[in-house]
Design a protein around this motif. Structure first.
Motif, mmCIF file in Angstrom:
data_model
loop_
_atom_site.group_PDB
_atom_site.id
_atom_site.type_symbol
_atom_site.label_atom_id
_atom_site.label_comp_id
_atom_site.label_asym_id
_atom_site.label_seq_id
_atom_site.Cartn_x
_atom_site.Cartn_y
_atom_site.Cartn_z
ATOM 1 N N PRO A 330 0.822 -1.223 0.000
ATOM 2 C CA PRO A 330 0.000 0.000 0.000
ATOM 3 C C PRO A 330 0.853 1.270 0.000
ATOM 4 N N TRP A 333 2.499 1.721 -3.522
ATOM 5 C CA TRP A 333 1.486 2.058 -4.524
ATOM 6 C C TRP A 333 1.000 3.497 -4.334
ATOM 7 N N GLN A 334 0.812 3.902 -3.099
ATOM 8 C CA GLN A 334 0.368 5.265 -2.843
ATOM 9 C C GLN A 334 1.435 6.261 -3.294
ATOM 10 N N TYR A 337 1.441 6.425 -7.132
ATOM 11 C CA TYR A 337 0.223 7.057 -7.617
ATOM 12 C C TYR A 337 0.285 8.574 -7.423
ATOM 13 N N ASP A 381 -1.971 -4.508 -14.174
ATOM 14 C CA ASP A 381 -3.253 -4.062 -13.628
ATOM 15 C C ASP A 381 -4.033 -5.273 -13.113
ATOM 16 N N TRP A 384 -7.739 -2.379 -11.167
ATOM 17 C CA TRP A 384 -7.841 -1.025 -10.622
ATOM 18 C C TRP A 384 -8.936 -0.243 -11.343
ATOM 19 N N GLN A 394 -8.009 5.885 -1.827
ATOM 20 C CA GLN A 394 -7.987 4.960 -0.698
ATOM 21 C C GLN A 394 -9.195 4.034 -0.658
ATOM 22 N N ASN A 398 -10.145 -0.504 -4.442
ATOM 23 C CA ASN A 398 -8.970 -0.143 -5.231
ATOM 24 C C ASN A 398 -7.684 -0.572 -4.533
ATOM 25 N N MET A 399 -7.593 -0.376 -3.262
ATOM 26 C CA MET A 399 -6.395 -0.780 -2.524
ATOM 27 C C MET A 399 -6.246 -2.298 -2.539
ATOM 28 N N ARG A 402 -4.458 -3.562 -5.850
ATOM 29 C CA ARG A 402 -3.191 -2.896 -6.173
ATOM 30 C C ARG A 402 -2.463 -3.675 -7.273
ATOM 31 N N ARG A 404 0.697 -5.240 -9.534
ATOM 32 C CA ARG A 404 1.861 -6.034 -9.130
ATOM 33 C C ARG A 404 2.999 -5.893 -10.141
#
Length: 466
Positions: A330, A333-334, A337, A381, A384, A394, A398-399, A402, A404
């Motif tokens: 997380p 990815w955050q 993004y 994807d 997402w 958040q 969607n989280m 995530r 890969r």
């Protein structure tokens, strides 16, 4: 991962504790694979008396190799590459410089070539190379640093150096090299010219690794070479690097395919997207000795005849059940993004590459050696919701979806080391090292096509000289 299905029967072993063959086999495997992986292989084969400490003692030559059962022998042998069918009756010989994990070699071996000399300095890459490419010590030499051959200690006279190279490197018809790109220095040129150097490249290229390739070409005079580098080699150092390379190859008596081609696009720049779903442009220099009379009409534009009828889809390269560890955390990815969102607002193109595997026409970005860091250039994807992501990043769904990274196995397929669905390419190193190795390698089908294109000329040359 390395466990091998043992033989169906366990007949008495032909090896004894004092057997040189048993010792050689086990040491060869230990030279490539991690001790724990070898232990797992032996244990799966029914060996009950093995341990990490015992194998380490054998590796350090502090303990003798015990008697091996036939199941243990078969399992260890399965970890090593098999002898190619044409190995004793090859069409031609070649050498593999700056070999990496052998991507260029595979194409030339496929058309009947025999590799007689390999040079690669990275120890982790050597492990992967040896795990996948057969090497008979009686017919193949392995070198770590090519400068030990081309710049031998204690020798300063050029002719003596050339003689040393000629004696050290076996005769061959094709030189392969994916040499690193380095800036050239003109320091001391006038002084060297005053000394009557035999070759101009001895002045301009010295201190670069291309210089070592040039010395081998000067000493061995193979009829063909194939050199590979990044597309930016042409613009490196404001074009001066490439100009010196081309002038050097001309001075050494080689015609380079499409050297004078003013057409667009440049035929020497080959994009892997014609073979696999990856946009990866590399410069390919194919050289043919001018005195061979074989260079007329040869062009890399003819590579199109070897394009596959259909490029494999990204989906076909993916594993059916990749481990969860390849899903971005997380936090990562955050970060990716928000980083992409910030640069998008500024009108920049920086950001991650999110790829829908269900899109049959998707073509991913270039896999790089830094892929192990965050995998941002090629993310898969996992469902997402792009529209919802703009509203609520958040959002729980969607989280949970995530993206890969590619797995190392998928990288092997994306680089063409194995076909979709296959898993025969051995990866004896960590994920981090594997990502670096695949990112630094070449797309195998590209150079398999180059080999196919060059094969008729190699055969003509061999026919003339037999």
């Amino acid at each position: 991962m390395l466990a091998i299905e043992p033989a169906a029967t366990a007949s008495p072993s032909p090896f004894t504790a004092a057997s040189d063959d048993a010792t050689s086999l086990l040491l060869q495997v230990l030279d490539i694979y991690a001790t724990r992986d070898v232990l797992q292989t032996l244990t799966d084969a029914g060996g009950l008396d093995w341990s990490v400490s015992r194998l380490n003692r054998i590796r350090q030559e502090k303990s003798r190799v015990p008697a091996l059962s036939s199941r243990e022998v078969s399992s260890l042998q399965a970890l090593l590459p098999s002898r190619p069918l044409h190995y004793d009756t090859p069409e031609f010989q070649f050498i593999d410089l700056f070999a990496g994990i052998g991507g260029i070699r595979r194409g030339f071996e496929k058309i009947g070539g025999q590799c007689v000399f390999t040079s690669e300095w990275n120890k982790e890459a050597v492990r992967t190379y040896k795990a996948n490419h057969y090497s008979d010590p009686a017919q193949h030499q392995f070198n770590s640093d090519i400068r030990l051959v081309t710049q031998p200690a204690g020798l300063t006279d050029e002719q003596a150096i050339y003689q040393h190279i000629d004696q050290t490197i076996p005769d061959h018809q094709v030189l392969l090299a994916g040499f690193p790109c380095q800036p050239f220095s003109l320091a001391g040129v006038s002084k060297k010219n005053a000394l009557g150097r035999a070759h101009g490249f001895e002045c301009e290229a010295q201190g670069t690794l291309f210089f070592d390739v040039a010395r081998i070409l000067a000493a061995k005079k193979p009829p063909f070479f194939v050199l590979e580098n990044v597309k930016n080699l042409k613009s490196h150092d404001q074009g001066r690097t490439f100009a010196i390379i081309m002038a050097t190859l001309d001075e050494l008596g080689y015609d380079v395919a499409d050297a004078a081609d003013s057409g667009a696009p440049d035929a020497k720049i080959v994009d892997a997207r014609h073979f696999l779903p990856q946009h990866r442009e590399r410069i390919v220099l194919v050289g043919i000795r001018r005195d061979s009379g074989l260079s007329d009409g040869f062009s890399l534009r003819s590579l199109a005849q070897f394009y596959p009828p259909q490029v494999p889809s990204l989906q076909s390269l993916l594993e059916t059940a990749p481990e969860e560890k390849y899903i971005l955390s997380p936090t990562l990815w955050q970060y990716l993004y928000q980083y992409a969102k910030k640069h998008k607002a500024k009108g920049n193109g920086f950001g991650f590459g999110l790829n829908d595997p269900h899109n049959p026409n998707v073509c991913v970005r270039t896999l790089s050696a830094r892929y192990y860091k965050d995998g941002s250039e090629i993310l898969i994807d996992r469902g997402w919701d792009h529209a919802q992501g703009e509203v609520d990043f958040q959002l729980a769904s969607n989280m949970a979806r995530r993206p890969r990274r590619l797995t190392p196995r998928e990288c092997a397929r994306l680089m063409g080391f194995e076909a979709p669905g296959e898993s025969h390419f051995r990866i004896p190193v960590s994920d981090t090292q594997a990502y670096k190795q695949f990112g630094n390698s070449v797309v195998v089908p590209v150079f398999a096509a180059v080999a196919q294109l060059l094969l008729p000329l190699i055969q003509q040359h061999q026919h003339r000289n037999t």
